[in-house]
Design a protein around this motif. Structure first.
Motif, mmCIF file in Angstrom:
data_model
loop_
_atom_site.group_PDB
_atom_site.id
_atom_site.type_symbol
_atom_site.label_atom_id
_atom_site.label_comp_id
_atom_site.label_asym_id
_atom_site.label_seq_id
_atom_site.Cartn_x
_atom_site.Cartn_y
_atom_site.Cartn_z
ATOM 1 N N VAL A 128 0.847 -1.193 0.000
ATOM 2 C CA VAL A 128 0.000 0.000 0.000
ATOM 3 C C VAL A 128 0.883 1.245 0.000
ATOM 4 N N LYS A 129 0.569 2.204 -0.861
ATOM 5 C CA LYS A 129 1.347 3.431 -0.976
ATOM 6 C C LYS A 129 0.739 4.538 -0.112
ATOM 7 N N LYS A 130 1.606 5.266 0.587
ATOM 8 C CA LYS A 130 1.175 6.435 1.356
ATOM 9 C C LYS A 130 2.066 7.617 1.000
ATOM 10 N N LYS A 131 1.559 8.824 1.268
ATOM 11 C CA LYS A 131 2.323 10.032 0.991
ATOM 12 C C LYS A 131 2.430 10.888 2.248
ATOM 13 N N CYS A 132 3.534 11.609 2.357
ATOM 14 C CA CYS A 132 3.727 12.458 3.536
ATOM 15 C C CYS A 132 4.750 13.555 3.235
ATOM 16 N N ASN A 133 4.730 14.589 4.072
ATOM 17 C CA ASN A 133 5.726 15.661 4.022
ATOM 18 C C ASN A 133 6.721 15.560 5.169
ATOM 19 N N SER A 134 6.300 14.872 6.233
ATOM 20 C CA SER A 134 7.165 14.618 7.385
ATOM 21 C C SER A 134 6.878 13.214 7.880
ATOM 22 N N LEU A 135 7.880 12.617 8.472
ATOM 23 C CA LEU A 135 7.728 11.236 8.933
ATOM 24 C C LEU A 135 8.344 11.090 10.316
ATOM 25 N N ALA A 136 7.595 10.497 11.221
ATOM 26 C CA ALA A 136 8.072 10.271 12.590
ATOM 27 C C ALA A 136 8.482 8.814 12.754
ATOM 28 N N LEU A 137 9.563 8.589 13.473
ATOM 29 C CA LEU A 137 10.054 7.238 13.702
ATOM 30 C C LEU A 137 10.904 7.195 14.960
ATOM 31 N N ILE A 138 11.280 5.995 15.340
ATOM 32 C CA ILE A 138 12.150 5.795 16.500
ATOM 33 C C ILE A 138 13.468 5.196 16.024
ATOM 34 N N VAL A 139 14.572 5.759 16.485
ATOM 35 C CA VAL A 139 15.914 5.231 16.222
ATOM 36 C C VAL A 139 16.608 5.075 17.557
ATOM 37 N N ASP A 140 17.229 3.933 17.784
ATOM 38 C CA ASP A 140 17.862 3.676 19.079
ATOM 39 C C ASP A 140 18.973 4.679 19.388
ATOM 40 N N ASP A 141 19.869 4.877 18.427
ATOM 41 C CA ASP A 141 20.964 5.839 18.615
ATOM 42 C C ASP A 141 20.608 7.112 17.857
ATOM 43 N N LYS A 142 19.674 7.885 18.401
ATOM 44 C CA LYS A 142 19.143 9.024 17.657
ATOM 45 C C LYS A 142 20.167 10.145 17.491
ATOM 46 N N VAL A 143 21.042 10.354 18.475
ATOM 47 C CA VAL A 143 22.027 11.431 18.397
ATOM 48 C C VAL A 143 22.962 11.221 17.214
ATOM 49 N N THR A 144 23.528 10.018 17.105
ATOM 50 C CA THR A 144 24.433 9.710 15.999
ATOM 51 C C THR A 144 23.707 9.776 14.664
ATOM 52 N N PHE A 145 22.476 9.271 14.645
ATOM 53 C CA PHE A 145 21.681 9.269 13.410
ATOM 54 C C PHE A 145 21.434 10.695 12.922
ATOM 55 N N ILE A 146 20.997 11.569 13.820
ATOM 56 C CA ILE A 146 20.702 12.950 13.438
ATOM 57 C C ILE A 146 21.960 13.647 12.934
ATOM 58 N N GLU A 147 23.063 13.476 13.645
ATOM 59 C CA GLU A 147 24.316 14.117 13.250
ATOM 60 C C GLU A 147 24.769 13.648 11.873
ATOM 61 N N ARG A 148 24.717 12.336 11.658
ATOM 62 C CA ARG A 148 25.212 11.797 10.391
ATOM 63 C C ARG A 148 24.345 12.247 9.224
ATOM 64 N N VAL A 149 23.047 12.124 9.350
ATOM 65 C CA VAL A 149 22.154 12.487 8.247
ATOM 66 C C VAL A 149 22.192 13.991 8.002
ATOM 67 N N GLN A 150 22.196 14.778 9.078
ATOM 68 C CA GLN A 150 22.220 16.222 8.921
ATOM 69 C C GLN A 150 23.501 16.677 8.225
ATOM 70 N N ASN A 151 24.626 16.056 8.553
ATOM 71 C CA ASN A 151 25.889 16.391 7.883
ATOM 72 C C ASN A 151 25.858 16.042 6.404
ATOM 73 N N LEU A 152 25.214 14.925 6.081
ATOM 74 C CA LEU A 152 25.165 14.474 4.687
ATOM 75 C C LEU A 152 24.241 15.357 3.845
ATOM 76 N N ILE A 153 23.139 15.807 4.418
ATOM 77 C CA ILE A 153 22.215 16.621 3.623
ATOM 78 C C ILE A 153 22.703 18.072 3.518
ATOM 79 N N ASN A 154 23.666 18.439 4.350
ATOM 80 C CA ASN A 154 24.209 19.803 4.300
ATOM 81 C C ASN A 154 25.400 19.909 3.360
ATOM 82 N N LYS A 155 25.847 18.775 2.855
ATOM 83 C CA LYS A 155 27.019 18.812 1.941
ATOM 84 C C LYS A 155 26.663 19.450 0.604
#
Length: 334
Positions: free
Chosen positions: A307-334
């Protein structure tokens, strides 16, 4: 003016078999007065329409295995339209042809899965797993909806009965089963299913043994599905693919998002109150979230059974959220 002829010519593989099907349905009203014509109708449903469909698609970029879907459709219509006492040929088809088709289809899928895994191994690809491989193989044989359904069903049994060994978490992978309450909720659901199955079986059995076992069968299969979901949540991880500039978000085999880094607007920490935001988890906001990913544009993602869904924002849980946020934010800012 709409050019009808080119349109009909392009989609004749749909219109012609559909016209034949509708004609048979209308003519089937004469069964009561002419029961002797039933075998001819069964032959048309099971063989004539699939053969016509095959002849129409043989030169088109449509997988020939879709003929199997047309044949199954013919079996279903025959079962409903033809009187039971005149279904002799249909019963023979169900007894001999369908099992052979099932064997051919599953053998073909397994061969394609083996070929895909060999390709992944040779290319040293890391961002694949069992569900993705089965889904890819199924898409080469069936239309998208059928392929998603089939891949999900096969995956359920794989995780429930065959997936026991855990794999090491790679540097670019993130788990999500520790911080969330998914495990507790799903274990609670399993307990409810066990109790409900026993109680419902006893109550319904007083009225009908057959109905009681039908309900119990559905409950047992639901139990198997929940077990598979539990195990897939631990196995199917979130992947940050720096090489291909992609982010793979997963929730077991029930949810999947694949986005380019360039489509991500921001990644931020979230409280457990995430109302009015889509959740990757099928349980929704009930379990909360600790991360919200905002996108620059509306994206689509896959849910249960394709089933397909659409969204503009997505909420989720990540165990190591600090590392995840830092890594993804650094990659999208390149």
């Amino acid at each position: 003016m709409i050019k009808i002829t080119p349109f009909l010519s392009r989609y004749n593989f749909i219109f012609i078999p559909l016209l034949l099907l509708i004609s048979l349905i209308i003519l089937s009203l004469n069964f009561q007065s002419n029961p002797e014509i039933a075998p001819y109708f069964i032959i048309d449903f099971l063989f004539t329409i699939p053969v016509v469909y095959f002849l129409l698609i043989r030169k088109k970029d449509i997988h020939k295995f879709t003929v199997v879907s047309v044949f199954i459709l013919g079996v279903l219509f025959s079962s409903f339209l033809i009187p039971i006492e005149n279904q002799g040929i249909l019963e023979l088809a169900k007894l001999y042809i369908i099992p052979i088709l099932e064997l051919v289809v599953f053998s073909t899928i397994l061969l394609k899965v083996r070929k895909l895994y060999q390709g992944y191994k040779n290319n040293n690809t890391q961002n694949h797993d069992f569900f993705e491989t089965i889904h890819t193989a199924s898409l080469e044989i069936f239309p998208s909806k059928i392929a998603s359904f089939l891949a999900t069903e096969i995956t359920v049994f794989y995780y429930a009965f065959f997936k026991w060994k855990s794999t090491t978490v790679r540097n670019n992978e993130f788990t999500y089963h520790k911080e969330g309450t998914y495990t507790g909720i799903l274990l609670g659901i399993l307990l409810v299913i066990v109790i409900e199955t026993f109680v419902l079986h006893v109550l319904v059995a007083e009225w009908s043994i057959v109905t009681a076992w039908i309900f119990s069968g559905f409950s047992i299969y639901t139990f198997i599905q929940v077990v598979a979901i539990l195990k897939s949540i631990r196995s199917r991880r979130i992947v940050v693919d720096e090489e291909n500039q992609k982010l793979y978000l997963r929730f077991g085999f029930l949810g999947k998002v694949e986005v380019d880094f360039r489509t991500i607007k921001s990644v931020r920490s979230a409280s457990y109150n995430t109302e009015n935001i889509d959740h990757l988890s099928f349980i929704g906001s009930f379990t909360g979230a600790n991360i919200i990913i905002d996108f620059k544009e509306e994206i689509s993602y896959n849910y249960f059974y394709g089933v397909k869904k659409k969204c503009n924002s997505l909420a989720l849980i990540v165990d190591d959220k600090v590392t995840f946020i830092e890594r993804v934010q650094n990659l999208i800012n390149k």
